[in-house]
Design an enzyme around this catalytic site. Sequence first.
Site, PDB file in Angstrom:
ATOM      1  N   GLU A 115       0.788  -1.395   0.011  1.00 14.88           N
ATOM      2  CA  GLU A 115      -0.005  -0.156  -0.034  1.00 14.88           C
ATOM      3  C   GLU A 115       0.788   1.240   0.012  1.00 14.88           C
ATOM      4  O   GLU A 115       0.325   2.275   0.289  1.00 14.88           O
ATOM      5  CB  GLU A 115      -0.892  -0.009   1.330  1.00 14.88           C
ATOM      6  CG  GLU A 115      -1.892  -1.226   1.343  1.00 14.88           C
ATOM      7  CD  GLU A 115      -2.889  -1.474   0.223  1.00 14.88           C
ATOM      8  OE1 GLU A 115      -2.859  -0.463  -0.690  1.00 14.88           O
ATOM      9  OE2 GLU A 115      -3.617  -2.364   0.056  1.00 14.88           O
ATOM     10  N   HIS A 138      -2.891   2.284   8.292  1.00 20.29           N
ATOM     11  CA  HIS A 138      -4.087   1.369   7.736  1.00 20.29           C
ATOM     12  C   HIS A 138      -4.172   0.219   8.529  1.00 20.29           C
ATOM     13  O   HIS A 138      -3.336  -0.639   8.886  1.00 20.29           O
ATOM     14  CB  HIS A 138      -3.816   0.885   6.151  1.00 20.29           C
ATOM     15  CG  HIS A 138      -4.495  -0.343   5.864  1.00 20.29           C
ATOM     16  ND1 HIS A 138      -5.766  -0.079   5.654  1.00 20.29           N
ATOM     17  CD2 HIS A 138      -4.161  -1.304   5.298  1.00 20.29           C
ATOM     18  CE1 HIS A 138      -6.480  -1.126   5.051  1.00 20.29           C
ATOM     19  NE2 HIS A 138      -5.278  -1.920   4.894  1.00 20.29           N
ATOM     20  N   HIS A 140      -6.939  -3.337   9.616  1.00 15.16           N
ATOM     21  CA  HIS A 140      -8.179  -4.061   9.426  1.00 15.16           C
ATOM     22  C   HIS A 140      -9.127  -3.980  10.708  1.00 15.16           C
ATOM     23  O   HIS A 140      -9.072  -5.017  11.380  1.00 15.16           O
ATOM     24  CB  HIS A 140      -7.668  -5.347   8.972  1.00 15.16           C
ATOM     25  CG  HIS A 140      -7.214  -5.484   7.720  1.00 15.16           C
ATOM     26  ND1 HIS A 140      -6.417  -6.616   7.144  1.00 15.16           N
ATOM     27  CD2 HIS A 140      -6.973  -4.572   6.919  1.00 15.16           C
ATOM     28  CE1 HIS A 140      -5.915  -6.292   6.047  1.00 15.16           C
ATOM     29  NE2 HIS A 140      -6.207  -5.082   5.818  1.00 15.16           N
ATOM     30  N   GLU A 168     -17.761  11.816  22.492  1.00 16.35           N
ATOM     31  CA  GLU A 168     -16.434  12.279  21.918  1.00 16.35           C
ATOM     32  C   GLU A 168     -16.208  12.254  20.426  1.00 16.35           C
ATOM     33  O   GLU A 168     -15.272  13.000  19.875  1.00 16.35           O
ATOM     34  CB  GLU A 168     -15.225  11.694  22.791  1.00 16.35           C
ATOM     35  CG  GLU A 168     -14.762  10.442  22.033  1.00 16.35           C
ATOM     36  CD  GLU A 168     -14.119   9.073  22.850  1.00 16.35           C
ATOM     37  OE1 GLU A 168     -15.043   8.383  23.284  1.00 16.35           O
ATOM     38  OE2 GLU A 168     -13.053   9.170  23.082  1.00 16.35           O
ATOM     39  N   HIS A 209     -13.048  -3.961   4.022  1.00 14.61           N
ATOM     40  CA  HIS A 209     -11.366  -3.981   4.116  1.00 14.61           C
ATOM     41  C   HIS A 209     -10.865  -3.694   5.293  1.00 14.61           C
ATOM     42  O   HIS A 209     -10.012  -4.358   5.951  1.00 14.61           O
ATOM     43  CB  HIS A 209     -10.620  -3.403   2.798  1.00 14.61           C
ATOM     44  CG  HIS A 209      -9.357  -3.699   2.661  1.00 14.61           C
ATOM     45  ND1 HIS A 209      -8.534  -3.907   1.488  1.00 14.61           N
ATOM     46  CD2 HIS A 209      -8.247  -3.734   3.822  1.00 14.61           C
ATOM     47  CE1 HIS A 209      -7.103  -4.300   1.616  1.00 14.61           C
ATOM     48  NE2 HIS A 209      -7.080  -3.875   3.189  1.00 14.61           N
TER      49      HIS A 209
END
Length: 273
Positions: A115, A138, A140, A168, A209
Amino acid sequence: MKFLDAEFVKGFIRMANDGWEQGWHERNGGNLSYRVKKEEVESVKENFKPLEWKPIGTSVPALAGEYFLVTGSGKFFRNTIIDPEDSMAMIELDEKGENYRIVWGLVNGGRPTSELPSHLMNHEVKFKINPKYRVIYHAHTTNIIALTFVLPLTDEVFTRELWEMATECPVVFPDGVGVVPWMVPGGRDIAVATSELMKKYDLAVWAHHGMFAAGEDFDITFGLMHTAEKSAEILVKVLSMRPDKLQTITVQNFKDLARDFNVTLPERFLYEK
Ligand code: 13P
Ligand code: ZN
């Protein structure tokens, strides 16, 4: 200084391990990158062993000459803390922002995260808006992913639903959350779509994803991911109990909160349901 003694390296490894402990990084799932400060680069330069230049797969001219700490492709977050030299790398970008070379790490071979185009394009967008942004993450995140199967894939719905599930949230991410529909990961197309959203938001959901978060430092970025994912978990629990809510935070409640906490909440997320 020894590479692994540098505070920014320790912070990177701690964040990777924290994500693993949250359950967001099965196998090699997820990736992390940090744009290294000039003085931090200087402090560890003696350890560099530059390898050959390779194409990034996209172009990020605003980041020419910058250095990044990144997780390796196919490497497990679980192993970062016990074998950082194998799991991560420091890379340098060339003077055009089109190629990179490894200067430290990935000692047993391999390449930066698949990525990398998304990470670097997100970094570039954030750098242009606010050069204090240094972290792209990133993960999952289980509950966010679950919600992408049952909620409409729009920025409006995801932002409003996440805001509603924890008071919040509108204070932590007042700009909202963007949503990328399902796309093939790892390439330039998903990187372009995500970096477009990063012009407006610090959080982008990848349908079925995971999620991308951007921030100024490890604490802020990890905290952002954690806050959004926790809110998603509450929504999953609520939806598991019954399909509707008996009561919730109202539009007027959001306006009162925005006033007292001095945040601006875009009107398009404050629709009547
Ligand atoms: P990498 O192992 O290449 O970082 O890929 C993991 C991932 O989450 C892809 O989206
Ligand atoms: Zn992923």
